[in-house]
Motif scaffolding. Structure first.
Motif, PDB file in Angstrom:
ATOM      1  N   ALA A   1     -30.838  82.916 -59.547  1.00 16.26           N
ATOM      2  CA  ALA A   1     -30.328  84.215 -59.076  1.00 16.26           C
ATOM      3  C   ALA A   1     -30.421  85.262 -60.180  1.00 16.26           C
ATOM      4  O   ALA A   1     -30.776  86.426 -59.927  1.00 16.26           O
ATOM      5  CB  ALA A   1     -28.888  84.074 -58.597  1.00 16.26           C
ATOM      6  N   ILE A   2     -30.146  84.863 -61.417  1.00 17.26           N
ATOM      7  CA  ILE A   2     -30.238  85.803 -62.539  1.00 17.26           C
ATOM      8  C   ILE A   2     -31.686  86.229 -62.750  1.00 17.26           C
ATOM      9  O   ILE A   2     -31.964  87.408 -62.997  1.00 17.26           O
ATOM     10  CB  ILE A   2     -29.626  85.187 -63.816  1.00 17.26           C
ATOM     11  CG1 ILE A   2     -28.109  85.035 -63.632  1.00 17.26           C
ATOM     12  CG2 ILE A   2     -29.936  86.046 -65.040  1.00 17.26           C
ATOM     13  CD1 ILE A   2     -27.423  84.214 -64.706  1.00 17.26           C
ATOM     14  N   GLY A   3     -32.621  85.309 -62.611  1.00 17.07           N
ATOM     15  CA  GLY A   3     -34.045  85.652 -62.734  1.00 17.07           C
ATOM     16  C   GLY A   3     -34.482  86.642 -61.670  1.00 17.07           C
ATOM     17  O   GLY A   3     -35.223  87.590 -61.957  1.00 17.07           O
ATOM     18  N   GLU A   4     -34.019  86.452 -60.453  1.00 19.47           N
ATOM     19  CA  GLU A   4     -34.354  87.389 -59.372  1.00 19.47           C
ATOM     20  C   GLU A   4     -33.760  88.767 -59.660  1.00 19.47           C
ATOM     21  O   GLU A   4     -34.404  89.791 -59.433  1.00 19.47           O
ATOM     22  CB  GLU A   4     -33.856  86.837 -58.036  1.00 19.47           C
ATOM     23  CG  GLU A   4     -34.614  85.594 -57.605  1.00 19.47           C
ATOM     24  CD  GLU A   4     -33.964  84.849 -56.452  1.00 19.47           C
ATOM     25  OE1 GLU A   4     -32.910  85.315 -55.933  1.00 19.47           O
ATOM     26  OE2 GLU A   4     -34.495  83.793 -56.067  1.00 19.47           O
ATOM     27  N   TRP A   5     -32.517  88.793 -60.178  1.00 21.23           N
ATOM     28  CA  TRP A   5     -31.879  90.058 -60.549  1.00 21.23           C
ATOM     29  C   TRP A   5     -32.678  90.756 -61.652  1.00 21.23           C
ATOM     30  O   TRP A   5     -32.935  91.964 -61.580  1.00 21.23           O
ATOM     31  CB  TRP A   5     -30.438  89.798 -60.981  1.00 21.23           C
ATOM     32  CG  TRP A   5     -29.816  90.897 -61.759  1.00 21.23           C
ATOM     33  CD1 TRP A   5     -29.377  92.098 -61.278  1.00 21.23           C
ATOM     34  CD2 TRP A   5     -29.574  90.924 -63.174  1.00 21.23           C
ATOM     35  NE1 TRP A   5     -28.871  92.858 -62.307  1.00 21.23           N
ATOM     36  CE2 TRP A   5     -28.972  92.152 -63.478  1.00 21.23           C
ATOM     37  CE3 TRP A   5     -29.800  90.011 -64.201  1.00 21.23           C
ATOM     38  CZ2 TRP A   5     -28.610  92.504 -64.769  1.00 21.23           C
ATOM     39  CZ3 TRP A   5     -29.431  90.357 -65.480  1.00 21.23           C
ATOM     40  CH2 TRP A   5     -28.841  91.585 -65.764  1.00 21.23           C
TER      41      TRP A   5
END
Length: 119
Positions: free
Chosen positions: A55-59
């Motif tokens: 999720a952090i990578g997508e953000w």
């Protein structure tokens, strides 16, 4: 002395993992930025919570392309051994055009466990 007051520090005295993350974030190097986080890390930005490295990578990918902006580290503080604040001045094509944001880091085992970004 145990007053727990934040202590202003210089950017070059921030922990290596924070400076590595900030440099990677600035150059849109998502892989290097993700490597600075624990597997179960949490990021809170713009009222949204991102949990875990996927999720952090997508953000990170989304924030890298949503707006064009410059970012300058203007202040660094150490609250205690695991908590740091890096204040950044941003200018760009986002609503309002300029903002100062506080990146509040919590570290665990030399990695970022939590990052809260807010004005």
């Amino acid at each position: 002395m145990h007053d727990n007051q934040p202590r202003t520090t210089t950017p070059d005295t921030l922990p290596e993992v924070i400076t590595r993350y900030l440099a990677a974030h600035r150059t849109h190097d998502t892989a290097t930025a993700i490597a600075a986080f624990t597997r179960e890390a949490t990021v809170i930005d713009d009222g949204n919570t991102y949990e875990g490295t996927q999720a952090i990578g997508e953000w990170l990918d989304r924030s890298a392309t949503e707006f064009m902006y410059t970012i300058h580290l203007t202040r660094a503080q150490r609250t205690d051994a695991t908590h740091y604040i890096a204040t950044h001045h941003l200018e760009g094509n986002f609503p309002g055009g300029t903002i100062d944001l506080r990146y509040q880091f919590t570290l665990r085992e030399d990695l970022i466990e939590r990052l809260v970004i807010e004005p």
